[in-house]
Design an enzyme around this catalytic site. Structure first.
Site: not given
Ligand SMILES: *[C@@H]1O[C@H](CO)[C@@H](O)[C@H](O)[C@H]1NC(C)=O
Ligand SMILES: *[C@@H]1O[C@H](CO)[C@@H](O)[C@H](O)[C@H]1NC(C)=O
Ligand SMILES: *[C@@H]1O[C@H](CO)[C@@H](O)[C@H](O)[C@H]1NC(C)=O
Ligand SMILES: *[C@@H]1O[C@H](CO)[C@@H](O)[C@H](O)[C@H]1NC(C)=O
Length: 428
Positions: A151, A178, A184
Site C-alpha cells: 500500500e 499516509d 500509518v
C-alpha cells in the site's frame, strides 16, 4: 434478433472513438476491496504511460457496498457481488484490448482481519469468478490481500507519478506518509548505499526495502506499515494507557466511550483539565519513542527509519493528516494540497486542548462532531508522529495532499493508480 444485430452494428460503428483507439494505448482495471465497500478503477494510458481521460475524468470509478468481508460465510456471494463492477469496467475497455488489460484486485483492512482462512476462501472464490467470467488478462497472483508495504509503495508511485518525478533520479522523488485509520505507512526512495545497509528482518516479517522498476527506472523503496499507529488505532492505544482515568488529551468536559476493533474504551477528560504538555508525554509513550533501537536509526517502536536522505527531504503527507488539517483550520477546506510546517499542528493543538466540549464546535466550525472529543489528541498525535516519530524538523515545510493537479484536472493520489502504473511498467 435482427433488431439486436442492427443495434450492435450501429453501436460498433457509431460510438465515438471506439474503432479509432490506437493499438498502443494501455488499460488497467484495479479493484480496491476495502472494509466498507468494493470499488473498481479503470485507467487508460498512452504509450509513454501518460494518463488519458476515460470519459470526463482521468479514471473510470464505480463503487458498491458492502465490502467482501461482509460475506465472510459465503465466499461465492462475495465474488458474485463484484459482477456489476466487472461488467461495467469491461465495457469501458475496448474489446480488442481485453486480452492485454491486467485485472488486479487488492484487498485491504477488512479482509485482513477475518478470522481463520475466511479471507483466503473469499479470494479463491474471486479468482474462480474472474477466471471464468472475465475476458481481461487475469492471473491468480493478481488477486491478493495487499500487504501494508505494498500500500505504501503504490501510494508512493501514485504521488510521484502525478508529480512527474518517476523516471528521474531517486533524489528528485518525494517521500510519502499516509496516515490511515489502522496503520500509518511511510514510503520513500533511498540510495544504493542505504539499501545495502538495510537491517535484516526475521522470517515472516516484511522486509524494509523493496526494489521496483517503474517507468523504466529502478528504485530502492523503503516502505513500512506501522500497524496500530493509524489515527483511530492510536486513539485506542492512548486511551488504553490512561486506563479509564482522566486522559489529558480528551477535550475538557467530555465523558463518553470510544470503540475500536470491537473493544470499548472509557473516555473522559481529567478533573485537572486537558493539558497539551501532559498529552504530549502520553503520546510519546503511545508511540514508544524510547523503545530500544537495534538499528542505526529508528523512527519509533524500535522500527528502522530508512536512514533518511534525498528521497525523504521532500515530504508529502496524506489521508488523516489532510482531514485533521481541514477540521482544525490549518489548511483551507477545498485545497487540493497545501504547504504546512509540522508546528502548525502543534499551534492548532494549543487551541484545541484549551477548548471545551461545549465551545469546540464554535472554535472549529469544520469539525465532524464525532471528532470533537479527540481534536486535541489527534493534533498532538500528528505533530508527535512527524517530529518525534519520523524526525522531521517542526519548521520544515511539508505538503498536505489530497489530490494532484494533473494536466489541469485534479486526480486522487490513491493506491490503485500507483498499482496500475507499476503493473503496466512491469508488463512492458
Ligand atoms: C479452511 O479451513 C477449513 C478447516 O480448517 C478447511 O476444511 C478448508 O479446506 C479451508 N479452506 C481453504 C480455502 O483453505
Ligand atoms: C542521483 O543523485 C545522487 C544524489 O544526489 C547523485 O550522487 C547521483 O550522481 C545521481 N545519479 C544520477 C544518475 O544522476
Ligand atoms: C491495553 O494495555 C494493556 C496493559 O498495558 C495491554 O496488555 C493490552 O494489550 C492493551 N490493549 C490494547 C487493545 O491495546
Ligand atoms: C541518526 O541518528 C543520529 C544520531 O542520533 C543523528 O545525528 C542523525 O541525524 C540521524 N539520521 C537520520 C537519517 O535520522
Amino acid at each position: 434478433m435482427l433488431k439486436q444485430i442492427i443495434s450492435y452494428f450501429l453501436l460498433y460503428f457509431l460510438l465515438p472513438n471506439s474503432p479509432s483507439i490506437p493499438d498502443n494505448d494501455n488499460y488497467a482495471v484495479i479493484f480496491d476491496a476495502g472494509s466498507t465497500g468494493s470499488r473498481v478503477h479503470v485507467f487508460s494510458f498512452d504509450k509513454n504511460l501518460d494518463l488519458l481521460p476515460v470519459g470526463q475524468d482521468y479514471e473510470f470509478l464505480l463503487a458498491i457496498k458492502p465490502g467482501l468481508s461482509s460475506y465472510a460465510n459465503d465466499p461465492n456471494a462475495a465474488a458474485q457481488s463484484l459482477e456489476p463492477l466487472l461488467k461495467k469496467a469491461e465495457a469501458v475497455v475496448p474489446k480488442e484490448l481485453h486480452a492485454v488489460t491486467p485485472l488486479r484486485l487488492g484487498a485491504t483492512a477488512g479482509l485482513r482481519q477475518l478470522p481463520g482462512n475466511a479471507s483466503e476462501a473469499i479470494l479463491d472464490a474471486v479468482r474462480d469468478f474472474f477466471k471464468h467470467e472475465s475476458s481481461l488478462n487475469y492471473r491468480a497472483e493478481w488477486v491478493s490481500v495487499l500487504q501494508g508495504t505494498d500500500e505504501g509503495v503504490y501510494e508512493w508511485v501514485a504521488i510521484n507519478y502525478l508529480l512527474g518525478s518517476l523516471g528521474k533520479n531517486y533524489s528528485s522523488t518525494v517521500g510519502v506518509v499516509d496516515l490511515g485509520g489502522g496503520s500509518v505507512q511511510l514510503a520513500y526512495a533511498i540510495s544504493d548505499e542505504s539499501a545495502a545497509n538495510a537491517p535484516e528482518v526475521s522470517d515472516g516479517v516484511e522486509s524494509y526495502v523493496t526494489d521496483r522498476v517503474v517507468m523504466g527506472t529502478k528504485y530502492h523503496l523503503y516502505s513500512h506499515s506501522y500497524l496500530n499507529y493509524g489515527l483511530r488505532a492510536a486513539r485506542a492505544q492512548n486511551l488504553n494507557l490512561s486506563r479509564g482515568n482522566g486522559n489529558p488529551c480528551v477535550t475538557n468536559g467530555y465523558q463518553g466511550t470510544y470503540q475500536y476493533n470491537g473493544v470499548v474504551y472509557k473516555v473522559s477528560s481529567p478533573a485537572s483539565g486537558t493539558s497539551m504538555r501532559r498529552c504530549r508525554a502520553l503520546t510519546r509513550k503511545t508511540l514508544r519513542i524510547e523503545a530500544p533501537c537495534s538499528h542505526r536509526n529508528c523512527s519509533f517502536n524500535g522500527v528502522w527509519n530508512g536512514g533518511g536522505g534525498d528521497g525523504f527531504n521532500n515530504l508529502y503527507v496524506t489521508s488523516f493528516f489532510y482531514d485533521t488539517a481541514v477540521e482544525s483550520g490549518i489548511i483551507e477546506a477545498n485545497a487540493a494540497s497545501a504547504k504546512v510546517r509540522p508546528i502548525a499542528y502543534r499551534d492548532a493543538a494549543k487551541r484545541a486542548c484549551q477548548a471545551t466540549i461545549d465551545n469546540i464546535r464554535s472554535t472549529f466550525p469544520l469539525i465532524d462532531g464525532r471528532d470533537a472529543p479527540f481534536l486535541c489528541m489527534d493534533l498532538v498525535y500528528q505533530f508527535t508522529l512527524l517530529v518525534d516519530g519520523f524526525g522531521i524538523d517542526p519548521l520544515q515545510e511539508i505538503r498536505v495532499l489530497k489530490q494532484v493537479d494533473y494536466k489541469g484536472s485534479l486526480v486522487e493520489a490513491a493506491w490503485p493508480l500507483g498499482c496500475a502504473v507499476e503493473l503496466l511498467s512491469s508488463l512492458k
